[in-house]
Motif scaffolding. Structure first.
Motif, PDB file in Angstrom:
ATOM      1  N   LEU A  12      32.052  41.623  33.993  1.00 30.76           N
ATOM      2  CA  LEU A  12      32.757  42.884  34.184  1.00 30.76           C
ATOM      3  C   LEU A  12      33.518  43.308  32.931  1.00 30.76           C
ATOM      4  CD1 LEU A  12      33.369  44.989  36.417  1.00 30.76           C
ATOM      5  CD2 LEU A  12      35.342  43.609  37.037  1.00 30.76           C
ATOM      6  N   THR A  13      34.158  42.336  32.262  1.00 30.26           N
ATOM      7  CA  THR A  13      35.018  42.655  31.121  1.00 30.26           C
ATOM      8  C   THR A  13      34.295  42.584  29.783  1.00 30.26           C
ATOM      9  OG1 THR A  13      35.733  40.359  30.833  1.00 30.26           O
ATOM     10  CG2 THR A  13      37.066  41.761  32.299  1.00 30.26           C
ATOM     11  N   GLY A  37      40.779  23.147  45.078  1.00 27.62           N
ATOM     12  CA  GLY A  37      40.204  22.246  44.080  1.00 27.62           C
ATOM     13  C   GLY A  37      40.435  22.791  42.682  1.00 27.62           C
ATOM     14  N   ARG A  38      39.382  22.849  41.902  1.00 24.21           N
ATOM     15  CA  ARG A  38      39.493  23.385  40.542  1.00 24.21           C
ATOM     16  C   ARG A  38      38.933  24.792  40.442  1.00 24.21           C
ATOM     17  NH1 ARG A  38      37.130  18.735  36.748  1.00 24.21           N
ATOM     18  NH2 ARG A  38      35.913  20.571  36.240  1.00 24.21           N
ATOM     19  N   SER A  39      38.687  25.425  41.568  1.00 22.39           N
ATOM     20  CA  SER A  39      38.104  26.770  41.581  1.00 22.39           C
ATOM     21  C   SER A  39      39.183  27.843  41.528  1.00 22.39           C
ATOM     22  CB  SER A  39      37.286  26.984  42.860  1.00 22.39           C
ATOM     23  OG  SER A  39      36.226  26.080  42.923  1.00 22.39           O
ATOM     24  N   VAL A  40      38.915  28.848  40.720  1.00 17.82           N
ATOM     25  CA  VAL A  40      39.824  29.988  40.631  1.00 17.82           C
ATOM     26  C   VAL A  40      39.036  31.276  40.774  1.00 17.82           C
ATOM     27  CG1 VAL A  40      41.561  28.836  39.187  1.00 17.82           C
ATOM     28  CG2 VAL A  40      39.704  30.112  38.110  1.00 17.82           C
ATOM     29  N   GLY A  41      39.736  32.328  41.099  1.00 21.58           N
ATOM     30  CA  GLY A  41      39.137  33.648  41.200  1.00 21.58           C
ATOM     31  C   GLY A  41      40.166  34.700  40.861  1.00 21.58           C
ATOM     32  N   TRP A  42      39.722  35.932  40.830  1.00 17.92           N
ATOM     33  CA  TRP A  42      40.598  37.074  40.548  1.00 17.92           C
ATOM     34  C   TRP A  42      40.326  38.136  41.593  1.00 17.92           C
ATOM     35  CZ3 TRP A  42      38.682  33.899  36.973  1.00 17.92           C
ATOM     36  CH2 TRP A  42      39.503  33.484  35.932  1.00 17.92           C
ATOM     37  N   TYR A  43      41.353  38.912  41.910  1.00 12.07           N
ATOM     38  CA  TYR A  43      41.128  40.058  42.769  1.00 12.07           C
ATOM     39  C   TYR A  43      40.398  41.112  41.943  1.00 12.07           C
ATOM     40  CZ  TYR A  43      44.287  38.027  46.184  1.00 12.07           C
ATOM     41  OH  TYR A  43      44.859  37.192  47.106  1.00 12.07           O
ATOM     42  N   GLU A  44      39.254  41.538  42.432  1.00  6.53           N
ATOM     43  CA  GLU A  44      38.421  42.474  41.692  1.00  6.53           C
ATOM     44  C   GLU A  44      39.182  43.744  41.335  1.00  6.53           C
ATOM     45  OE1 GLU A  44      33.927  44.199  42.015  1.00  6.53           O
ATOM     46  OE2 GLU A  44      35.117  44.218  43.852  1.00  6.53           O
ATOM     47  N   HIS A  45      39.975  44.262  42.264  1.00  7.66           N
ATOM     48  CA  HIS A  45      40.683  45.514  41.990  1.00  7.66           C
ATOM     49  C   HIS A  45      41.701  45.353  40.863  1.00  7.66           C
ATOM     50  CE1 HIS A  45      43.709  43.729  44.710  1.00  7.66           C
ATOM     51  NE2 HIS A  45      44.571  44.524  44.107  1.00  7.66           N
ATOM     52  N   VAL A  47      41.396  43.300  38.231  1.00  9.71           N
ATOM     53  CA  VAL A  47      40.642  43.267  36.976  1.00  9.71           C
ATOM     54  C   VAL A  47      40.202  44.679  36.602  1.00  9.71           C
ATOM     55  CG1 VAL A  47      38.592  42.367  35.804  1.00  9.71           C
ATOM     56  CG2 VAL A  47      39.914  40.877  37.334  1.00  9.71           C
ATOM     57  N   LYS A  48      39.719  45.448  37.577  1.00 15.42           N
ATOM     58  CA  LYS A  48      39.286  46.819  37.303  1.00 15.42           C
ATOM     59  C   LYS A  48      40.458  47.702  36.885  1.00 15.42           C
ATOM     60  CE  LYS A  48      35.036  46.917  39.941  1.00 15.42           C
ATOM     61  NZ  LYS A  48      34.290  47.530  41.049  1.00 15.42           N
ATOM     62  N   GLU A  49      41.622  47.524  37.518  1.00 14.12           N
ATOM     63  CA  GLU A  49      42.810  48.286  37.119  1.00 14.12           C
ATOM     64  C   GLU A  49      43.211  47.933  35.697  1.00 14.12           C
ATOM     65  OE1 GLU A  49      45.806  47.465  40.060  1.00 14.12           O
ATOM     66  OE2 GLU A  49      44.742  48.589  41.608  1.00 14.12           O
ATOM     67  N   LEU A  51      41.206  46.860  33.309  1.00 12.13           N
ATOM     68  CA  LEU A  51      40.227  47.488  32.428  1.00 12.13           C
ATOM     69  C   LEU A  51      40.521  48.970  32.239  1.00 12.13           C
ATOM     70  CD1 LEU A  51      36.859  45.911  33.587  1.00 12.13           C
ATOM     71  CD2 LEU A  51      37.841  45.781  31.288  1.00 12.13           C
ATOM     72  N   ASN A  52      40.853  49.675  33.313  1.00 13.07           N
ATOM     73  CA  ASN A  52      41.148  51.094  33.240  1.00 13.07           C
ATOM     74  C   ASN A  52      42.404  51.409  32.437  1.00 13.07           C
ATOM     75  OD1 ASN A  52      38.894  51.889  34.724  1.00 13.07           O
ATOM     76  ND2 ASN A  52      39.980  51.698  36.671  1.00 13.07           N
ATOM     77  N   SER A  53      43.310  50.425  32.340  1.00 14.13           N
ATOM     78  CA  SER A  53      44.563  50.645  31.613  1.00 14.13           C
ATOM     79  C   SER A  53      44.433  50.446  30.108  1.00 14.13           C
ATOM     80  CB  SER A  53      45.641  49.695  32.154  1.00 14.13           C
ATOM     81  OG  SER A  53      45.411  48.366  31.710  1.00 14.13           O
ATOM     82  N   LEU A  54      43.305  49.898  29.658  1.00 15.61           N
ATOM     83  CA  LEU A  54      43.130  49.592  28.241  1.00 15.61           C
ATOM     84  C   LEU A  54      42.825  50.830  27.430  1.00 15.61           C
ATOM     85  CD1 LEU A  54      40.898  46.420  28.372  1.00 15.61           C
ATOM     86  CD2 LEU A  54      43.342  46.526  28.020  1.00 15.61           C
ATOM     87  N   LYS A  55      43.314  50.801  26.212  1.00 14.95           N
ATOM     88  CA  LYS A  55      42.899  51.780  25.214  1.00 14.95           C
ATOM     89  C   LYS A  55      41.610  51.249  24.594  1.00 14.95           C
ATOM     90  CE  LYS A  55      47.519  51.847  23.909  1.00 14.95           C
ATOM     91  NZ  LYS A  55      48.371  51.476  22.828  1.00 14.95           N
ATOM     92  N   PRO A  56      40.761  52.110  24.046  1.00  8.81           N
ATOM     93  CA  PRO A  56      39.493  51.614  23.470  1.00  8.81           C
ATOM     94  C   PRO A  56      39.661  50.501  22.441  1.00  8.81           C
ATOM     95  CG  PRO A  56      39.472  53.991  23.614  1.00  8.81           C
ATOM     96  CD  PRO A  56      40.857  53.541  24.019  1.00  8.81           C
ATOM     97  N   SER A  57      40.763  50.452  21.713  1.00  6.13           N
ATOM     98  CA  SER A  57      40.952  49.429  20.683  1.00  6.13           C
ATOM     99  C   SER A  57      41.482  48.118  21.242  1.00  6.13           C
ATOM    100  CB  SER A  57      41.916  49.948  19.620  1.00  6.13           C
ATOM    101  OG  SER A  57      43.191  50.200  20.185  1.00  6.13           O
ATOM    102  N   ASP A  58      41.791  48.034  22.537  1.00  3.71           N
ATOM    103  CA  ASP A  58      42.362  46.816  23.143  1.00  3.71           C
ATOM    104  C   ASP A  58      41.337  45.763  23.514  1.00  3.71           C
ATOM    105  OD1 ASP A  58      44.887  47.835  22.911  1.00  3.71           O
ATOM    106  OD2 ASP A  58      45.029  48.506  24.990  1.00  3.71           O
ATOM    107  N   THR A  59      40.053  46.078  23.525  1.00  2.00           N
ATOM    108  CA  THR A  59      39.050  45.105  23.959  1.00  2.00           C
ATOM    109  C   THR A  59      38.484  44.330  22.809  1.00  2.00           C
ATOM    110  OG1 THR A  59      37.340  46.793  23.905  1.00  2.00           O
ATOM    111  CG2 THR A  59      38.402  46.350  26.031  1.00  2.00           C
TER     112      THR A  59
END
Length: 59
Positions: A12-13, A37-45, A47-49, A51-59
Protein backbone atom coordinates in the motif's frame (compact mmCIF):
# COMPACT_ATOMS: atom_id res chain seq x y z
CA UNK A 1 -12.24 -1.81 10.81
CA UNK A 2 -9.97 -3.91 8.66
CA UNK A 3 -6.57 -4.97 9.98
CA UNK A 4 -3.83 -5.41 7.41
CA UNK A 5 -0.54 -7.27 7.77
CA UNK A 6 2.99 -6.15 6.96
CA UNK A 7 2.99 -7.32 3.33
CA UNK A 8 -0.20 -5.33 2.69
CA UNK A 9 1.28 -2.22 4.35
CA UNK A 10 4.39 -2.51 2.18
CA UNK A 11 2.27 -2.89 -0.97
CA UNK A 12 0.00 0.00 0.00
CA UNK A 13 2.76 2.46 0.95
CA UNK A 14 5.61 1.37 -1.31
CA UNK A 15 7.96 1.62 1.68
CA UNK A 16 10.45 -1.00 2.79
CA UNK A 17 10.14 -2.86 6.08
CA UNK A 18 13.11 -0.97 7.56
CA UNK A 19 11.67 2.41 6.52
CA UNK A 20 8.33 1.56 8.13
CA UNK A 21 10.06 0.55 11.38
CA UNK A 22 12.21 3.69 11.33
CA UNK A 23 9.20 5.94 10.81
CA UNK A 24 7.35 4.12 13.61
CA UNK A 25 10.29 4.82 15.96
CA UNK A 26 10.19 8.48 14.91
CA UNK A 27 6.39 8.55 15.54
CA UNK A 28 5.86 9.33 11.84
CA UNK A 29 3.82 6.24 10.96
CA UNK A 30 0.66 4.70 12.42
CA UNK A 31 1.24 2.46 15.41
CA UNK A 32 0.99 -1.27 14.88
CA UNK A 33 -1.31 -3.46 16.95
CA UNK A 34 -0.48 -6.84 18.41
CA UNK A 35 -2.29 -9.78 16.86
CA UNK A 36 -0.84 -12.28 19.32
CA UNK A 37 2.52 -13.94 19.46
CA UNK A 38 4.92 -12.10 17.18
CA UNK A 39 2.24 -11.02 14.71
CA UNK A 40 1.38 -7.39 14.19
CA UNK A 41 -1.03 -5.51 11.99
CA UNK A 42 -2.26 -2.01 11.25
CA UNK A 43 -5.71 -0.56 10.90
CA UNK A 44 -6.10 -0.05 7.17
CA UNK A 45 -7.91 3.26 7.58
CA UNK A 46 -5.04 4.69 9.70
CA UNK A 47 -2.47 3.77 7.06
CA UNK A 48 -4.63 5.28 4.30
CA UNK A 49 -5.20 8.46 6.35
CA UNK A 50 -1.44 8.70 6.91
CA UNK A 51 -0.82 8.33 3.16
CA UNK A 52 -3.39 11.03 2.36
CA UNK A 53 -1.73 13.42 4.82
CA UNK A 54 1.68 13.25 3.11
CA UNK A 55 3.10 15.88 0.86
CA UNK A 56 4.62 14.47 -2.36
CA UNK A 57 8.16 14.99 -0.99
CA UNK A 58 7.46 13.00 2.24
CA UNK A 59 7.62 9.52 0.68
Amino acid sequence: MRVIRFDDVIALTGLSKSTIYRRMEEKQFPKSISLGGRSVGWYEHEVKEWLNSLKPSDT
